[in-house]
Design a protein around this motif. Structure first.
Motif, PDB file in Angstrom:
ATOM      1  N   PRO A  14       0.842  -1.197   0.000  1.00  0.00           N
ATOM      2  CA  PRO A  14       0.000   0.000   0.000  1.00  0.00           C
ATOM      3  C   PRO A  14       0.882   1.254   0.000  1.00  0.00           C
ATOM      4  CG  PRO A  14       0.054  -0.987   2.184  1.00  0.00           C
ATOM      5  CD  PRO A  14       0.829  -1.892   1.273  1.00  0.00           C
ATOM      6  N   VAL A  15       0.324   2.366  -0.428  1.00  0.00           N
ATOM      7  CA  VAL A  15       1.058   3.635  -0.433  1.00  0.00           C
ATOM      8  C   VAL A  15       0.426   4.576   0.587  1.00  0.00           C
ATOM      9  CG1 VAL A  15       1.788   3.417  -2.836  1.00  0.00           C
ATOM     10  CG2 VAL A  15      -0.345   4.579  -2.302  1.00  0.00           C
ATOM     11  N   ASP A  16       1.229   5.488   1.083  1.00  0.00           N
ATOM     12  CA  ASP A  16       0.728   6.486   2.020  1.00  0.00           C
ATOM     13  C   ASP A  16       0.064   7.601   1.222  1.00  0.00           C
ATOM     14  OD1 ASP A  16       0.165   8.322   3.965  1.00  0.00           O
ATOM     15  OD2 ASP A  16       2.176   8.316   4.851  1.00  0.00           O
ATOM     16  N   ASP A  17      -1.255   7.617   1.264  1.00  0.00           N
ATOM     17  CA  ASP A  17      -2.015   8.626   0.533  1.00  0.00           C
ATOM     18  C   ASP A  17      -2.486   9.761   1.441  1.00  0.00           C
ATOM     19  OD1 ASP A  17      -3.929   7.333   2.019  1.00  0.00           O
ATOM     20  OD2 ASP A  17      -5.166   6.723   0.314  1.00  0.00           O
ATOM     21  N   GLY A  18      -1.950   9.802   2.661  1.00  0.00           N
ATOM     22  CA  GLY A  18      -2.311  10.863   3.596  1.00  0.00           C
ATOM     23  C   GLY A  18      -3.612  10.632   4.339  1.00  0.00           C
ATOM     24  N   ALA A  19      -4.222   9.464   4.181  1.00  0.00           N
ATOM     25  CA  ALA A  19      -5.526   9.196   4.783  1.00  0.00           C
ATOM     26  C   ALA A  19      -5.520   9.182   6.311  1.00  0.00           C
ATOM     27  CB  ALA A  19      -6.087   7.872   4.254  1.00  0.00           C
ATOM     28  N   CYS A  20      -4.335   9.111   6.920  1.00  0.00           N
ATOM     29  CA  CYS A  20      -4.243   9.104   8.389  1.00  0.00           C
ATOM     30  C   CYS A  20      -3.496  10.324   8.933  1.00  0.00           C
ATOM     31  CB  CYS A  20      -3.555   7.818   8.856  1.00  0.00           C
ATOM     32  SG  CYS A  20      -4.581   6.356   8.651  1.00  0.00           S
ATOM     33  N   ASP A  21      -3.200  11.277   8.074  1.00  0.00           N
ATOM     34  CA  ASP A  21      -2.435  12.458   8.501  1.00  0.00           C
ATOM     35  C   ASP A  21      -3.132  13.256   9.598  1.00  0.00           C
ATOM     36  OD1 ASP A  21      -0.546  11.745   6.627  1.00  0.00           O
ATOM     37  OD2 ASP A  21      -0.925  13.448   5.285  1.00  0.00           O
ATOM     38  N   HIS A  22      -4.453  13.179   9.668  1.00  0.00           N
ATOM     39  CA  HIS A  22      -5.230  13.945  10.645  1.00  0.00           C
ATOM     40  C   HIS A  22      -5.250  13.304  12.041  1.00  0.00           C
ATOM     41  CE1 HIS A  22      -7.963  10.798   9.330  1.00  0.00           C
ATOM     42  NE2 HIS A  22      -8.688  11.027  10.413  1.00  0.00           N
ATOM     43  N   LEU A  23      -4.742  12.087  12.184  1.00  0.00           N
ATOM     44  CA  LEU A  23      -4.931  11.347  13.431  1.00  0.00           C
ATOM     45  C   LEU A  23      -4.020  11.739  14.599  1.00  0.00           C
ATOM     46  CD1 LEU A  23      -5.689   7.814  11.984  1.00  0.00           C
ATOM     47  CD2 LEU A  23      -7.284   9.368  13.140  1.00  0.00           C
ATOM     48  N   PRO A  24      -2.717  12.028  14.405  1.00  0.00           N
ATOM     49  CA  PRO A  24      -1.900  12.362  15.568  1.00  0.00           C
ATOM     50  C   PRO A  24      -2.484  13.543  16.353  1.00  0.00           C
ATOM     51  CG  PRO A  24      -0.500  11.924  13.687  1.00  0.00           C
ATOM     52  CD  PRO A  24      -1.920  11.980  13.170  1.00  0.00           C
ATOM     53  N   GLY A  25      -2.592  13.351  17.668  1.00  0.00           N
ATOM     54  CA  GLY A  25      -3.138  14.381  18.545  1.00  0.00           C
ATOM     55  C   GLY A  25      -4.645  14.296  18.736  1.00  0.00           C
ATOM     56  N   GLN A  26      -5.316  13.441  17.968  1.00  0.00           N
ATOM     57  CA  GLN A  26      -6.770  13.295  18.094  1.00  0.00           C
ATOM     58  C   GLN A  26      -7.124  12.493  19.340  1.00  0.00           C
ATOM     59  OE1 GLN A  26      -9.428  14.331  15.978  1.00  0.00           O
ATOM     60  NE2 GLN A  26      -7.810  15.614  15.143  1.00  0.00           N
ATOM     61  N   ARG A  27      -8.157  12.931  20.044  1.00  0.00           N
ATOM     62  CA  ARG A  27      -8.711  12.142  21.144  1.00  0.00           C
ATOM     63  C   ARG A  27      -9.615  11.099  20.517  1.00  0.00           C
ATOM     64  NH1 ARG A  27      -9.146  11.134  25.987  1.00  0.00           N
ATOM     65  NH2 ARG A  27      -7.742  12.712  26.792  1.00  0.00           N
ATOM     66  N   VAL A  28      -9.485   9.852  20.984  1.00  0.00           N
ATOM     67  CA  VAL A  28     -10.338   8.792  20.441  1.00  0.00           C
ATOM     68  C   VAL A  28     -11.729   8.915  21.054  1.00  0.00           C
ATOM     69  CG1 VAL A  28      -8.397   7.257  19.927  1.00  0.00           C
ATOM     70  CG2 VAL A  28      -9.601   7.027  22.096  1.00  0.00           C
ATOM     71  N   PRO A  29     -12.760   8.469  20.326  1.00  0.00           N
ATOM     72  CA  PRO A  29     -14.129   8.615  20.827  1.00  0.00           C
ATOM     73  C   PRO A  29     -14.390   7.792  22.083  1.00  0.00           C
ATOM     74  CG  PRO A  29     -14.098   7.405  18.743  1.00  0.00           C
ATOM     75  CD  PRO A  29     -12.709   7.858  18.998  1.00  0.00           C
ATOM     76  N   ALA A  30     -15.220   8.346  22.946  1.00  0.00           N
ATOM     77  CA  ALA A  30     -15.596   7.688  24.198  1.00  0.00           C
ATOM     78  C   ALA A  30     -16.771   6.756  23.921  1.00  0.00           C
ATOM     79  CB  ALA A  30     -15.954   8.725  25.256  1.00  0.00           C
ATOM     80  N   LEU A  31     -16.465   5.655  23.256  1.00  0.00           N
ATOM     81  CA  LEU A  31     -17.460   4.644  22.926  1.00  0.00           C
ATOM     82  C   LEU A  31     -16.979   3.292  23.429  1.00  0.00           C
ATOM     83  CD1 LEU A  31     -18.154   5.726  19.239  1.00  0.00           C
ATOM     84  CD2 LEU A  31     -19.656   6.080  21.206  1.00  0.00           C
ATOM     85  N   ARG A  32     -17.896   2.481  23.912  1.00  0.00           N
ATOM     86  CA  ARG A  32     -17.541   1.156  24.417  1.00  0.00           C
ATOM     87  C   ARG A  32     -17.565   0.156  23.265  1.00  0.00           C
ATOM     88  NH1 ARG A  32     -16.636   1.255  29.414  1.00  0.00           N
ATOM     89  NH2 ARG A  32     -16.902  -0.936  29.884  1.00  0.00           N
ATOM     90  N   LEU A  33     -16.478  -0.587  23.149  1.00  0.00           N
ATOM     91  CA  LEU A  33     -16.328  -1.591  22.091  1.00  0.00           C
ATOM     92  C   LEU A  33     -16.287  -2.981  22.719  1.00  0.00           C
ATOM     93  CD1 LEU A  33     -13.526   0.254  20.116  1.00  0.00           C
ATOM     94  CD2 LEU A  33     -15.910   0.005  19.395  1.00  0.00           C
ATOM     95  N   PRO A  34     -17.064  -3.935  22.194  1.00  0.00           N
ATOM     96  CA  PRO A  34     -17.036  -5.289  22.747  1.00  0.00           C
ATOM     97  C   PRO A  34     -15.762  -6.023  22.335  1.00  0.00           C
ATOM     98  CG  PRO A  34     -18.514  -5.212  20.857  1.00  0.00           C
ATOM     99  CD  PRO A  34     -18.040  -3.799  21.108  1.00  0.00           C
TER     100      PRO A  34
END
Length: 185
Positions: A14-34
């Motif tokens: 795969p190539v880095d198309d910038g699809a995750c560039d926005h993630l560093p520093g983001q707070r993850v959502p407060a959702l419960r995952l099973p």
């Protein structure tokens, strides 16, 4: 029958198309995952470091993979990636990180892989995709399903500290994470 443990030599990267560039520093959502361990997890509330590897879909030894799976960059390799995190689990814990895998597959489907692969950590389900949509995680379509692109997040106190994207080859991801943790302890 496809050997789920082996990666083809001609697997497209795969190539880095910038699809995750926005993630560093983001707070993850407060959702419960099973989880496959019967518990639910709010990743935003976990203290310290969490390694969260996002994977498209685990195959089953008795089933077929979607048509063209091996030609989709980044699709193939969920079993080798999970096994690598299993094999490095004690080292990751010693480095101060807990580990989870996450996909959009239902927990019942993930349970088979967790048991068959003897995973010492839970696989989390985001089957409703609320968690992944909140973070705007990259996806792709295969076999009529919308699946997550392979990404690994290092979370610290519920915030994305580091992103591995694209992840290739997937069987080296756990070692790459360990090296990063050692350099950023």
């Amino acid at each position: 029958m496809t050997n789920l443990h082996a990666l083809p030599a001609d697997l497209p990267a795969p190539v880095d198309d910038g699809a995750c560039d926005h993630l560093p520093g983001q707070r993850v959502p407060a959702l419960r995952l099973p989880g496959t361990d019967g518990q639910t997890y709010d990743l935003s509330a976990l203290p310290g470091r969490t390694v969260l590897y996002l994977y498209p879909k685990t195959g089953r030894p008795d089933g077929a993979v979607p048509e063209g799976w091996d030609q989709i960059p980044g699709a193939r390799g969920c079993t080798p990636q999970s096994c690598a995190f299993r094999d490095h689990h004690a080292e990751l814990q010693a480095a101060g990180a807990r580990v989870f895998g996450l996909s959009v597959q239902p927990t019942a489907y993930q349970q088979e892989a967790a048991e068959r692969l003897h995973l010492p950590f839970a696989l989390l389900s985001d089957a409703d995709r609320h968690w992944s949509r909140a973070l705007k995680l990259p996806t792709f379509e295969a076999g009529g399903e919308t699946l997550l692109r392979r990404t690994t997040l290092i979370l610290r106190g519920g915030v994305v500290e580091h992103v591995f994207f694209p992840v290739f080859p997937p069987d080296r991801n756990a070692a790459d994470v360990l090296a990063w943790l050692a350099a950023h302890s």
